[in-house]
Design a protein around this motif. Sequence first.
Motif, PDB file in Angstrom:
ATOM      1  N   LEU A 183     -10.209  -8.955  -2.008  1.00 44.61           N
ATOM      2  CA  LEU A 183      -9.077  -7.838  -2.091  1.00 44.61           C
ATOM      3  C   LEU A 183      -9.632  -6.588  -2.846  1.00 44.61           C
ATOM      4  CD1 LEU A 183      -6.062  -8.127  -1.938  1.00 44.61           C
ATOM      5  CD2 LEU A 183      -5.829  -8.883  -4.459  1.00 44.61           C
ATOM      6  N   PHE A 187      -5.944  -5.815   2.835  1.00 39.59           N
ATOM      7  CA  PHE A 187      -5.533  -6.010   1.513  1.00 39.59           C
ATOM      8  C   PHE A 187      -4.336  -7.133   1.759  1.00 39.59           C
ATOM      9  CE2 PHE A 187      -1.625  -4.722  -0.857  1.00 39.59           C
ATOM     10  CZ  PHE A 187      -1.936  -5.170  -2.380  1.00 39.59           C
ATOM     11  N   ARG A 188      -3.603  -6.751   2.655  1.00 40.28           N
ATOM     12  CA  ARG A 188      -2.115  -7.660   2.755  1.00 40.28           C
ATOM     13  C   ARG A 188      -2.481  -8.897   3.322  1.00 40.28           C
ATOM     14  NH1 ARG A 188       1.739  -7.405   0.653  1.00 40.28           N
ATOM     15  NH2 ARG A 188       1.776  -5.187   0.739  1.00 40.28           N
ATOM     16  N   ARG A 196      -3.001  -2.326  -7.972  1.00 38.42           N
ATOM     17  CA  ARG A 196      -3.963  -1.464  -8.651  1.00 38.42           C
ATOM     18  C   ARG A 196      -3.537  -1.546 -10.012  1.00 38.42           C
ATOM     19  NH1 ARG A 196      -5.030   2.417  -4.200  1.00 38.42           N
ATOM     20  NH2 ARG A 196      -6.704   2.013  -3.431  1.00 38.42           N
ATOM     21  N   GLY A 198      -5.404  -1.289   4.088  1.00 38.61           N
ATOM     22  CA  GLY A 198      -4.009  -1.905   4.117  1.00 38.61           C
ATOM     23  C   GLY A 198      -3.594  -3.096   4.712  1.00 38.61           C
ATOM     24  N   GLU A 206     -11.300  -4.598  -0.308  1.00 44.17           N
ATOM     25  CA  GLU A 206     -10.468  -3.849   0.462  1.00 44.17           C
ATOM     26  C   GLU A 206      -9.593  -2.735   0.041  1.00 44.17           C
ATOM     27  OE1 GLU A 206      -9.961  -8.251   3.165  1.00 44.17           O
ATOM     28  OE2 GLU A 206      -8.654  -7.485   1.518  1.00 44.17           O
ATOM     29  N   MET A 207      -9.095  -3.016  -1.243  1.00 45.29           N
ATOM     30  CA  MET A 207      -8.383  -2.009  -2.103  1.00 45.29           C
ATOM     31  C   MET A 207      -9.279  -0.772  -2.296  1.00 45.29           C
ATOM     32  SD  MET A 207      -6.410  -4.263  -4.757  1.00 45.29           S
ATOM     33  CE  MET A 207      -5.425  -2.881  -5.366  1.00 45.29           C
ATOM     34  N   THR A 252       2.890  -4.067  -3.065  1.00 43.63           N
ATOM     35  CA  THR A 252       2.130  -2.759  -2.521  1.00 43.63           C
ATOM     36  C   THR A 252       0.584  -2.550  -3.095  1.00 43.63           C
ATOM     37  OG1 THR A 252       2.671  -1.133  -3.900  1.00 43.63           O
ATOM     38  CG2 THR A 252       3.912  -1.502  -1.836  1.00 43.63           C
ATOM     39  N   LEU A 253      -0.333  -1.963  -2.360  1.00 41.59           N
ATOM     40  CA  LEU A 253      -1.710  -1.826  -2.881  1.00 41.59           C
ATOM     41  C   LEU A 253      -1.496  -0.978  -3.990  1.00 41.59           C
ATOM     42  CD1 LEU A 253      -4.295  -1.068  -0.384  1.00 41.59           C
ATOM     43  CD2 LEU A 253      -4.491   0.074  -2.606  1.00 41.59           C
ATOM     44  N   GLU A 254      -0.683  -0.218  -4.400  1.00 45.20           N
ATOM     45  CA  GLU A 254      -0.532   0.579  -5.327  1.00 45.20           C
ATOM     46  C   GLU A 254      -0.257  -0.346  -6.618  1.00 45.20           C
ATOM     47  OE1 GLU A 254       0.852   1.855  -2.560  1.00 45.20           O
ATOM     48  OE2 GLU A 254      -0.834   3.026  -2.075  1.00 45.20           O
TER      49      GLU A 254
END
Length: 92
Positions: free
Chosen positions: A28, A40-41, A81, A37, A31-32, A76-78
Amino acid sequence: MIVRIMGEGQVRLAESHLADLNKLDDELLAEMEKGDGPGFRRTLQALLARVRDLGVPLPDDSLEPSELILPSPDATLEEVRDLLSDDGLIPG
């Protein structure tokens, strides 16, 4: 160890499973860093599914301190983070 999946509830998870979960956590993170995206998902879903499979759900009316908090499946990815530590989502 008590793990909370945001928006879902808590599960009791044996610490012996952390090494297995760390492999997905490392994927993960990679991928980030690449901004992947779809990867990551996919990996987030796999990580949460693994926690659900390995963990024992706590009753809905139980509220114990969570030692580990994981993002919701639709995070979400953000958002993820913002939850990260130096070790990723899973310690170790």
